[in-house]
Design an enzyme around this catalytic site. Structure first.
Site, mmCIF file in Angstrom:
data_model
loop_
_atom_site.group_PDB
_atom_site.id
_atom_site.type_symbol
_atom_site.label_atom_id
_atom_site.label_comp_id
_atom_site.label_asym_id
_atom_site.label_seq_id
_atom_site.Cartn_x
_atom_site.Cartn_y
_atom_site.Cartn_z
ATOM 1 N N LYS A 21 -32.203 22.894 100.124
ATOM 2 C CA LYS A 21 -33.666 23.011 100.023
ATOM 3 C C LYS A 21 -34.289 23.807 101.163
ATOM 4 C CE LYS A 21 -34.628 18.901 97.263
ATOM 5 N NZ LYS A 21 -35.511 17.753 97.112
ATOM 6 N N ASP B 182 -41.927 17.904 93.967
ATOM 7 C CA ASP B 182 -41.623 16.470 94.079
ATOM 8 C C ASP B 182 -42.883 15.624 94.244
ATOM 9 O OD1 ASP B 182 -38.864 16.539 93.799
ATOM 10 O OD2 ASP B 182 -38.522 16.870 95.938
#
Ligand code: ATR
Length: 279
Positions: free
Chosen positions: A70, A107
């Site tokens: 990420k 998210d």
């Protein structure tokens, strides 16, 4: 039917074979009538840049990114959305033309979608507590503040990281403890405590009716924390919703189509039940 025109989307990670994303995404594509398929690629640590090059070369329509890539993808894409900038992490990459790639972080927004759509809870003006200060907690802190929460209090075992996470919420962010948990309208467990165990991240005696208690852990679906919260009269929200809605946001970014989140949830539940039966 897969044809020469069928597009590809994927997730990269290491390890990634256990990911629920292929089930969620292929359900989303099928239910929306999109000519796309989704699979998972094991990409070794340090090799995320090659995966982004492959995305450009092969014309991959969308890519999800999970651990340990990420931060590397954050550093390597051509553009970033505001949540990705705030978090220093990307979980979703969309092609934007001319070989350029935009990194997003869906998210936190996915968690807020789950609050609104699965629990009928709008965080605007509400007093909230986030337990934990890791990547997932930081995404939720950032998103609750963006959604207009009146207070976002971070409660974490390690206080220095609690302060760092609380800073993401700007003027509505602070660090607290059990007193703030008791006073909150929304309590979110964003620690890994309770994953596959009956452990509790906090003393459940502070929870009560009138609160919404959410967990990001979805294995088990009803964690010990959610069970204790229910027995004290609180409303609860399980962790599968965040996974479903962050995925739904990714589909919308890649295709412009909002997929059927209920069909995605049903497919994920069936997959989890099949895995539980097989183990
Ligand atoms: P992720 O990126 O998946 O959110 P992480 O960065 O490993 O995961 O963060 C895990 C979170 O769970 C942290 O807030 C961690 O607390 P610390 O910052 O004190 O490490 C919290 N956590 C994990 N195990 C814990 C435990 N046994 N008790 C309390 N908190 C715990």
């Amino acid at each position: 039917m897969i044809s020469g025109r069928t597009g590809l989307a994927c997730v990269i990670g290491h390890p990634v074979r256990h990911s629920l994303s292929p089930v969620l995404m292929n359900t989303a594509f099928a239910s929306a009538g999109l000519d796309l398929v989704y699979t998972a690629f094991e990409v070794a640590p340090g090799a995320a840049d090659q995966a982004l090059d492959a995305m450009r070369t092969l014309g991959i329509s969308g890519m999800n990114v999970t651990m340990p890539h990420k931060q590397q993808v954050f550093a390597s894409v051509d553009e970033l959305d505001p949540a990705a900038v705030a978090l220093g992490a990307v979980n979703c990459v969309a092609p934007i033309g001319n070989g350029r790639l935009r990194g997003h972080n869906t998210d936190g927004a996915g968690f807020v979608d789950s609050l609104r759509l699965d629990a009928d809870f709008d965080p605007a003006g509400r007093s909230t507590v986030v337990l934990g200060a890791g990547g997932a907690a930081r995404a939720i802190v950032d998103a609750l503040a963006r959604a207009g929460a009146a207070r976002v209090v971070v409660v974490n075992r390690t206080e220095s990281s609690a302060h760092e996470a609380a800073r993401l919420a700007g003027s509505v962010g602070s660090v607290g403890g059990l007193a703030e948990v008791a006073a909150a309208e929304l309590v979110v467990n964003a620690t890994s405590v309770g994953m596959g165990t009956a452990e509790l991240p906090i003393d459940a005696d502070v929870l009560h009716a009138g609160q919404l208690v959410a967990d990001i852990v979805y294995h088990p679906l009803i964690t010990a924390l959610l069970g204790q919260a229910r027995s004290r009269g609180a409303a609860t929200l399980d962790g599968l919703g965040m996974l479903v809605h962050q995925a739904a946001r990714a589909v919308e970014l890649w295709t412009g189509t909002r997929p059927d989140h209920r069909a995605m949830r049903a497919a994920a539940e069936a997959e989890l039940a099949a895995r539980a039966a097989a183990s």
